[in-house]
Scaffold this motif. Structure first.
Motif, PDB file in Angstrom:
ATOM      1  N   HIS A  58      39.258  35.104  46.902  1.00 30.59           N
ATOM      2  CA  HIS A  58      37.987  34.909  47.593  1.00 30.59           C
ATOM      3  C   HIS A  58      36.923  34.752  46.510  1.00 30.59           C
ATOM      4  N   ASP A  62      33.044  39.245  41.418  1.00 28.83           N
ATOM      5  CA  ASP A  62      33.964  39.991  40.551  1.00 28.83           C
ATOM      6  C   ASP A  62      35.352  39.344  40.470  1.00 28.83           C
ATOM      7  N   HIS A  63      35.586  38.291  41.260  1.00 26.43           N
ATOM      8  CA  HIS A  63      36.867  37.570  41.215  1.00 26.43           C
ATOM      9  C   HIS A  63      36.695  36.144  40.709  1.00 26.43           C
ATOM     10  N   ASP A 164      41.355  41.373  47.441  1.00 23.04           N
ATOM     11  CA  ASP A 164      40.626  42.528  47.971  1.00 23.04           C
ATOM     12  C   ASP A 164      41.019  42.675  49.427  1.00 23.04           C
ATOM     13  N   HIS A 196      37.797  48.116  51.295  1.00 22.69           N
ATOM     14  CA  HIS A 196      38.833  48.141  50.253  1.00 22.69           C
ATOM     15  C   HIS A 196      39.868  49.203  50.593  1.00 22.69           C
ATOM     16  N   HIS A 218      41.766  47.061  40.211  1.00 18.76           N
ATOM     17  CA  HIS A 218      40.454  46.866  40.856  1.00 18.76           C
ATOM     18  C   HIS A 218      39.703  48.194  41.024  1.00 18.76           C
TER      19      HIS A 218
HETATM   20 ZN   LIG Z   1      36.711  42.619  44.299  1.00 20.29          ZN
END
Ligand SMILES: [Zn+2]
Ligand SMILES: [Zn+2]
Length: 251
Positions: A58, A62-63, A164, A196, A218
């Motif tokens: 996604h 952060d990805h 995630d 999460h 993560h």
């Molecule tokens: Zn993430």
């Protein structure tokens, strides 16, 4: 198959890069490309210009954000430094094409790449890259956002990556009998988040799916203060690895 963790933290973390994983089969594949993972990719010694496929779960920053640095560098390399590289295929969830179209039209220097760039949207249907099989599966993360986990199969081994995800049936299915499950362990069991997994749920998914080994990743900064291995181990009796940047695991 070999998994190398490029980042086991999240957006802002004092010691860990954010989400990013290098998977080597007959292909060299990146799973997500979060901040600071490009620096770790360079440390692996892999030639960044030979990477042909990037799979995104996604587009939370952060990805994703090191893709911008990576692609800009690829443009400089091929346009001005005489470099060549194979076609690049970017694969991701619904919205991928629209997202990159807008990005490439906006960021200076991103149009007219001298190498082929393909964007592919996938959802819940297996495909192959060379001799590697990739099975994307929709997982539940945040509302109104299409998020994918990926299962990668090669040489009789299977690796499942949650992206995630919250605890959901699709995640358990994604991980079914995998040799290794790489899961979103954002928080300790005592500090759960609605979007999460926490460490206890990671153990539960690993147990229900019957995986060979569980790799936790993560981590938000707070999570490093807790014994997540022990928390995951309450449900799961198999091998549990607490992920670290640049850790490499052979399957
Ligand atoms: Zn993430
Ligand atoms: Zn996210």
């Amino acid at each position: 198959m070999r998994l190398t963790i490029l980042g086991s933290g999240t957006n802002i973390h004092p010691t860990r890069a954010a989400s990013g994983y290098l998977v080597r089969t007959d292909q060299t594949i990146l799973l997500d490309f979060g901040p600071r993972t490009l620096t770790n990719l360079l440390k692996t010694g892999v030639n960044r210009h030979r990477i042909t496929h990037i799979l995104f779960s996604h587009y939370h920053a952060d990805h994703f954000s090191d893709f911008i640095t990576y692609f800009f560098d690829a443009m400089i390399f091929t346009k001005y430094q005489g470099g060549t590289r194979p076609p690049l295929t970017v694969i991701g969830p619904r919205g991928t094409k629209k997202f990159f179209r807008a990005l490439f039209a906006t960021l200076p220097g991103f149009t007219h790449a001298p190498f082929a760039v393909h964007f592919k949207e996938v959802a819940d249907r297996a495909f192959t890259i060379g001799k590697t099989t990739v099975i994307p599966r929709t997982v539940t993360h945040t509302e109104n956002l299409h998020c994918l986990g990926y299962r990668i199969e090669y040489g009789g081994k299977a690796l499942a990556y949650s992206g995630d995800s919250q605890y959901c049936d699709n995640l358990v299915r994604l991980c079914g009998d995998a040799d290794l499950a790489l899961l979103d362990c954002s928080f300790p069991a005592s500090r759960p988040s609605p979007v999460h997994l926490h460490a206890g749920q990671c153990g539960q998914v690993a147990k229900e799916a019957g995986v060979g080994q569980l790799v936790l990743s993560h981590f938000y900064p707070i999570t490093d203060r807790y014994n997540v291995r022990e928390q995951a181990g309450e449900a799961f009796g198999g091998t549990i690895v607490v992920g670290q940047d640049l850790m490499s695991i052979k399957l």
